[in-house]
Write a protein that holds these residues in place. Sequence first.
Motif, PDB file in Angstrom:
ATOM      1  N   UNK A 187      62.432  73.357  -7.197  1.00 37.62           N
ATOM      2  CA  UNK A 187      61.049  72.500  -7.595  1.00 37.62           C
ATOM      3  C   UNK A 187      59.902  73.576  -7.173  1.00 37.62           C
ATOM      4  N   UNK A 188      59.219  74.005  -8.003  1.00 33.29           N
ATOM      5  CA  UNK A 188      58.024  75.018  -7.736  1.00 33.29           C
ATOM      6  C   UNK A 188      56.735  73.784  -7.436  1.00 33.29           C
ATOM      7  N   UNK A 189      56.073  74.016  -6.115  1.00 32.88           N
ATOM      8  CA  UNK A 189      55.146  73.171  -5.688  1.00 32.88           C
ATOM      9  C   UNK A 189      53.766  74.214  -5.857  1.00 32.88           C
ATOM     10  N   UNK A 197      66.087  71.407  -4.467  1.00 37.30           N
ATOM     11  CA  UNK A 197      66.347  70.015  -4.456  1.00 37.30           C
ATOM     12  C   UNK A 197      68.089  69.876  -4.509  1.00 37.30           C
ATOM     13  N   UNK A 198      68.441  70.939  -4.886  1.00 38.84           N
ATOM     14  CA  UNK A 198      69.843  70.872  -5.033  1.00 38.84           C
ATOM     15  C   UNK A 198      70.695  72.387  -4.945  1.00 38.84           C
ATOM     16  N   UNK A 199      71.514  72.667  -4.050  1.00 39.80           N
ATOM     17  CA  UNK A 199      71.931  73.911  -3.928  1.00 39.80           C
ATOM     18  C   UNK A 199      73.215  74.132  -4.940  1.00 39.80           C
ATOM     19  N   UNK A 217      61.910  73.084   3.338  1.00 38.76           N
ATOM     20  CA  UNK A 217      62.955  72.137   3.673  1.00 38.76           C
ATOM     21  C   UNK A 217      62.560  70.912   2.939  1.00 38.76           C
ATOM     22  N   UNK A 218      63.431  70.153   2.208  1.00 41.91           N
ATOM     23  CA  UNK A 218      63.362  69.043   1.563  1.00 41.91           C
ATOM     24  C   UNK A 218      63.324  67.788   2.425  1.00 41.91           C
ATOM     25  N   UNK A 219      62.170  67.079   2.667  1.00 48.49           N
ATOM     26  CA  UNK A 219      62.006  66.173   3.810  1.00 48.49           C
ATOM     27  C   UNK A 219      61.833  64.698   2.974  1.00 48.49           C
ATOM     28  N   UNK A 227      71.534  64.763  -8.473  1.00 47.68           N
ATOM     29  CA  UNK A 227      72.456  65.546  -7.461  1.00 47.68           C
ATOM     30  C   UNK A 227      71.809  65.029  -5.943  1.00 47.68           C
ATOM     31  N   UNK A 228      70.594  64.477  -6.024  1.00 50.67           N
ATOM     32  CA  UNK A 228      70.061  64.079  -4.673  1.00 50.67           C
ATOM     33  C   UNK A 228      70.406  62.884  -4.163  1.00 50.67           C
ATOM     34  N   UNK A 229      71.041  62.096  -4.866  1.00 51.27           N
ATOM     35  CA  UNK A 229      71.823  60.745  -3.949  1.00 51.27           C
ATOM     36  C   UNK A 229      72.686  60.924  -2.901  1.00 51.27           C
ATOM     37  N   UNK A 230      72.569  60.249  -1.671  1.00 51.10           N
ATOM     38  CA  UNK A 230      73.095  60.663  -0.669  1.00 51.10           C
ATOM     39  C   UNK A 230      74.637  60.372  -0.767  1.00 51.10           C
ATOM     40  N   UNK A 231      75.320  59.316  -1.861  1.00 54.17           N
ATOM     41  CA  UNK A 231      76.363  59.335  -2.014  1.00 54.17           C
ATOM     42  C   UNK A 231      76.906  59.650  -3.496  1.00 54.17           C
ATOM     43  N   UNK A 232      77.682  60.748  -3.787  1.00 56.17           N
ATOM     44  CA  UNK A 232      77.921  61.176  -4.984  1.00 56.17           C
ATOM     45  C   UNK A 232      78.992  61.988  -5.095  1.00 56.17           C
TER      46      UNK A 232
END
Length: 315
Positions: A187-189, A197-199, A217-219, A227-232
């Motif tokens: 993601x470009x800010x 956001x996902x390696x 860092x993604x905080x 792919x950002x859900x904790x359980x996947x």
Amino acid sequence: MDRASRPAILSADREGIAEAARLLREGRLVAVPTETVYGLAARADRDESVAAIYRAKGRPSFNPLIVHVADLASARALAVFDERALALGEAFWPGALTLVLPLREGAPVAAAVTAGLPTLALRCPAHPVMRAVIAEAGLPLAAPSANRSGAVSPTSAAHVVSSLGGRIDAVLDGGACAAGLESTIVALREHGRWQVLRPGPIPEAEIAAVLGCHSDAVTLRAIEAPGQLASHYAPGKPVRLEAPTAEADEFHIGFGEVGGDVTLSASGDLTEAATRLYALLHEAAAAGQPRIAVAPIPGDGIGKAINDRLRRAAS
């Protein structure tokens, strides 16, 4: 096509690609191979087609989708590219990089694709079969991984059929996927900042070399990309990580000097390990042991992406 005959298995030849494109233009669901994993494709401009992806996968509606395009010019018709985005597209496309960028006003993208966010995740894939399907269909394609939501991603046509079966219309069988892990998502800010956001297969260091600065860092816990859900990536059994040895009731996935019941790479090659990760998690899920143990994996390079998937599988 009646449910009993679904999914049709199509060969990755001219006729199969033409049939897949025809089905996609009609608004149907087709699993297509990419260099990362198999994607469940639908035309990205039609609400009902995109909704069918969410239904087939059982995917939560707040989890956005990646849109796959033919080239950089096609991507720029859908999202706003600054100089950094152009540099990344020119450096890594076609390839395993997804960019999260501001959605262009009036872009022909169904609202469900972005899950209500002002950004769009875009990728130009390198796999020749996926590229041929996009060209033949003449459409941007929304395509998350072709599996039930939260489960192990598919790297073969058999994995797709096992997970989704009659929920989809066809599978274009292009053999095993080369990379074996989903794309790196960036993601470009504002003010020159950026985040991973996902390696994935493209290491963060290579992206930093193009952009000339390190990532933030993604905080935030907000979901901005797949792919950002904790359980996947879960195999349906408890998973124990950093395990040089296994208990009696564990199926052991080895790496390097740790042999295990199967190995991600006997030589300790992280690229080979990435390619084999999901296939071995599928194998472990089907094994007789009720639990899974995984040998320690180094965290450098693509090892960071492998460990990211394993942590989520173990959650």
